[in-house]
Design an enzyme around this catalytic site. Sequence first.
Site, mmCIF file in Angstrom:
data_model
loop_
_atom_site.group_PDB
_atom_site.id
_atom_site.type_symbol
_atom_site.label_atom_id
_atom_site.label_comp_id
_atom_site.label_asym_id
_atom_site.label_seq_id
_atom_site.Cartn_x
_atom_site.Cartn_y
_atom_site.Cartn_z
ATOM 1 N N LYS A 183 33.071 -4.817 7.520
ATOM 2 C CA LYS A 183 32.856 -3.841 6.452
ATOM 3 C C LYS A 183 31.477 -3.200 6.575
ATOM 4 C CE LYS A 183 33.280 -3.553 1.430
ATOM 5 N NZ LYS A 183 34.050 -2.286 1.465
ATOM 6 N N ILE A 237 36.304 1.197 -3.438
ATOM 7 C CA ILE A 237 35.418 0.031 -3.494
ATOM 8 C C ILE A 237 33.969 0.512 -3.582
ATOM 9 C CG2 ILE A 237 34.775 -2.152 -2.364
ATOM 10 C CD1 ILE A 237 37.776 -2.034 -2.891
ATOM 11 N N CYS A 248 33.525 7.885 4.661
ATOM 12 C CA CYS A 248 33.987 7.202 3.462
ATOM 13 C C CYS A 248 34.030 8.173 2.292
ATOM 14 C CB CYS A 248 33.095 6.016 3.108
ATOM 15 S SG CYS A 248 33.741 5.167 1.651
ATOM 16 N N ILE A 297 42.157 7.392 11.550
ATOM 17 C CA ILE A 297 41.459 8.138 10.511
ATOM 18 C C ILE A 297 40.949 7.195 9.413
ATOM 19 C CG2 ILE A 297 42.791 10.254 10.827
ATOM 20 C CD1 ILE A 297 44.518 9.478 8.432
ATOM 21 N N THR A 333 40.428 7.073 5.116
ATOM 22 C CA THR A 333 41.443 7.362 4.094
ATOM 23 C C THR A 333 41.446 8.833 3.680
ATOM 24 O OG1 THR A 333 39.852 6.753 2.400
ATOM 25 C CG2 THR A 333 41.367 5.038 3.143
#
Lengths: 309, 262
Positions: free
Chosen positions: A51, A77, A136, A197, A199
């Site tokens: 992460k 998140i 992100c 990819i 999201t």
Amino acid sequence: MNEKTFKPDLSVNLAGIALDNPILAASGPFGYGHEYRELIDFKDLGGIIVKGISPEPWAGNPPPRVTETPSGMLNAIGLQNPGLEKFLAEDLPQLRGSGPRLVVNVVGCSLEEYAEVASGLEGAEGIDGLELNISCPNVKAGGMAFGTDPDATRRVVEAVRRRTGLPLLVKLSPNVTSIVAIARAAEAAGADGISLINTLGGMLIDTGQKKPLLGNVFGGLSGPAIMPVALKMVWEVAGAVKIPVLGMGGITSADDALQFIMAGARAVAIGTGLFYDPDLPAQIKTGLIEYLKQENLTHLGQLEGAARL
Amino acid sequence: MLLNENTRAKYQAEICPVLDNRVVSPGYHRIQLQAPAIARTVEPGQFVQVFMPSRHSQMLPRPFSVYRADPAAGELTLLLEVKGRGTALLAEVSAGAALKLLGPLGRGFPSPPPHSLLVAGGMGIVPLAFLAASTGAPGTLIYCARTAGLLVCPRPELDRPGLSIIEATDDGSRGEQGTAADLLSRRIEGAGAVFACGPRLMLAAVKKICRRAGVKAWFSLEERMACGIGACLGCAVATTGGYRRVCRDGPVFPAEEVILDE
């Protein structure tokens, strides 16, 4: 060929990272691996992309952070992470030598922050590569802002490239007009590979409460719902750059994984699919071997881009 | 702090034959499973992730607090409300089918001291029924809902020696008339500890009453989940120590650490 001794070779070289098999845990769902280690055999993973790590700890977004959608899920998140120092002191030692190759996802709010994380990871034992997260959708500053403009992509990749000798993947956002232009900018700036990819931006509203369902209002859509979108983008990018592509987006079967490889991906990553079934990496590995045997192929690499010919 | 920070759950996936699935009240199912490994180690307040039947494998597993566990028989019982697509699918499983479970997950309740008060709002009864059944001196269970039809837990499954049960409904259609807060405030004096599970508004009221009375309280929380084991950080809740994971740091938290919409 001898049926009994014939064992197809799943190993691939992804941007200078030698993988025993082409299945990676995508950055995010897998955390830093501690929890899944109690549940799955790491031998079934060629690599783990941990992460995203930022210079300082990030608290993440207010809840709710996840919700299911038809054939997928939305998450926001907010790149909650312990920060570089704690990652190096506490997470990396536990992951080192666990089997799969280790790739660290790098996030930041500025060029300097991206470069700082890359510098901090340089020379740390047990890290096989970096994945630059410029995609992100769930953080206000940075994140996707760097991944939606070719010039900004070039600048951040160059800044990190100067600080690291490790294999450098750049993870792209699908929330752009031309993903090919972004991929080419990353390649020109010195990336060793392209991950795609991330999201797709999305949201849901709770009609009972008359407010957005996610605490962050917007989130990122993942899962089988986005698989055809991801596959098309992998196809486009693989045809436009010379560096290898790591394909991901809604993979939940060996057949899905094969489609990405036939579209031109060198390797694949599993994210949301791991939630549906933690055994997915093992199932995909078995499925790939069976397919190669059935097709009388000795190496998975023979299938890379096979659908393009 | 009664919970040990270093306690790491030992969980595993288990294929569990369904022994029984019956409607306890319209829209509420009691599913009994053969789950020897999980039943052997699960503690009150812990939960399991139930994976979808294979033909619906592209859906997230659903988390459920354990309702009953019989380690000797290797049986585990869940009590679930049909709320959406996932629970509707699980409600359809019949005896003879099998479900994949992952568990036991999370941190459960600490052992209740004498004169404990257990406060359940609606489906909050599930982990508290397990807690009441697992302790030597369970004390008093306050079981509340808006109306009689929402007190779905079969009474014979709650009754046990040493447990005093007070049922209450907001509209007075069953048991005493009043909210959990009304009933709790009349009984808080001298309580050893409070264990609560239910809607957030109820928990906020319970927290206030316990703070005022100086009684230690423990809450079992619920949040939307994905992995269930602590990796994805999807089920975060706000606490005085920052965002914490319901699935791994909880679902049971000391009440004073939980930040509710107060």
